[in-house]
Design a protein around this motif. Sequence first.
Motif, short mmCIF file in Angstrom:
data_model
loop_
_atom_site.label_atom_id
_atom_site.label_comp_id
_atom_site.label_asym_id
_atom_site.label_seq_id
_atom_site.Cartn_x
_atom_site.Cartn_y
_atom_site.Cartn_z
N THR A 1 -6.41 10.71 3.29
CA THR A 1 -6.53 9.29 2.93
C THR A 1 -5.16 8.64 2.77
O THR A 1 -4.99 7.47 3.07
N LEU A 2 -4.18 9.41 2.30
CA LEU A 2 -2.82 8.89 2.15
C LEU A 2 -1.98 9.15 3.39
O LEU A 2 -0.91 8.55 3.55
N ASN A 3 -2.44 10.09 4.23
CA ASN A 3 -1.66 10.57 5.37
C ASN A 3 -0.29 11.07 4.90
O ASN A 3 0.75 10.70 5.44
N ALA A 4 -0.34 11.91 3.86
CA ALA A 4 0.90 12.43 3.27
C ALA A 4 0.64 13.82 2.70
O ALA A 4 -0.50 14.17 2.38
N MET B 1 0.82 -1.19 0.00
CA MET B 1 0.00 0.00 0.00
C MET B 1 0.87 1.26 0.00
O MET B 1 0.51 2.24 -0.63
N GLU B 2 1.99 1.24 0.68
CA GLU B 2 2.87 2.41 0.72
C GLU B 2 3.41 2.74 -0.67
O GLU B 2 3.61 3.91 -0.99
N LEU B 3 3.64 1.71 -1.48
CA LEU B 3 4.15 1.96 -2.83
C LEU B 3 3.10 2.64 -3.70
O LEU B 3 3.43 3.51 -4.52
N ILE B 4 1.85 2.27 -3.51
CA ILE B 4 0.76 2.94 -4.25
C ILE B 4 0.68 4.39 -3.81
O ILE B 4 0.48 5.29 -4.64
N ILE C 1 1.67 10.32 -4.63
CA ILE C 1 2.41 11.52 -4.23
C ILE C 1 3.24 12.05 -5.40
O ILE C 1 3.24 13.24 -5.70
N SER C 2 3.93 11.15 -6.08
CA SER C 2 4.74 11.57 -7.24
C SER C 2 3.87 12.09 -8.37
O SER C 2 4.27 13.01 -9.08
N ALA C 3 2.70 11.51 -8.54
CA ALA C 3 1.78 11.99 -9.59
C ALA C 3 1.36 13.43 -9.32
O ALA C 3 1.23 14.23 -10.26
N SER C 4 1.18 13.79 -8.04
CA SER C 4 0.83 15.18 -7.73
C SER C 4 1.99 16.11 -8.08
O SER C 4 1.77 17.22 -8.57
N GLY C 5 3.22 15.65 -7.87
CA GLY C 5 4.39 16.44 -8.25
C GLY C 5 4.49 16.61 -9.75
O GLY C 5 4.83 17.68 -10.25
N MET C 6 4.19 15.54 -10.50
CA MET C 6 4.22 15.62 -11.96
C MET C 6 3.17 16.60 -12.48
O MET C 6 3.43 17.37 -13.40
N LYS C 7 1.99 16.57 -11.86
CA LYS C 7 0.93 17.48 -12.28
C LYS C 7 1.34 18.94 -12.03
O LYS C 7 1.15 19.80 -12.88
N ALA C 8 1.93 19.20 -10.86
CA ALA C 8 2.36 20.55 -10.53
C ALA C 8 3.46 21.02 -11.48
O ALA C 8 3.43 22.17 -11.96
#
Length: 135
Positions: free
Chosen positions: A57-60, A1-4, A9-16
């Motif tokens: 939901t991700l706690n991140a 689950m942590e890998l998902i 998290i990385s997808a949000s960085g790519m979008k930004a």
Amino acid sequence: MELINAIKISASGMKAQGTRLRVVAENVANADSMGNKPGDDPYRRKTITFQDQLDRTLNADLVSVKKIGRDMSDFDLAYEPYHPLADENGYVKKPNVNSLIELTDMKEAQRGYEANLSVIDSSKAMIQRTIELLR
């Protein structure tokens, strides 16, 4: 689950970073855009600001675009008395876009995007390896 979660998290960085690249592209495309008549302001450079955003939901902390604003620095003035947009003193306002700054921002956005893509690739490979081990 942590890998998902790492992928999200990385997808949000790519979008930004993708949004940042779009802002840079607008600035570069309009680096020579002048006003329509004497006294009009030329194109004003856009800026982008990021913020961290807690995803419960991700706690991140994810990254998102906080604001796309305008660079309020002074316009460059060029003495061109015969230019149709020149003021009564012969000066023309030029956009406040600096190509070197835009190229630097572009490279930084590209590196940030690629770094996030590498995290996604690594996470995906680790998930695939785990599935293979479980077979």
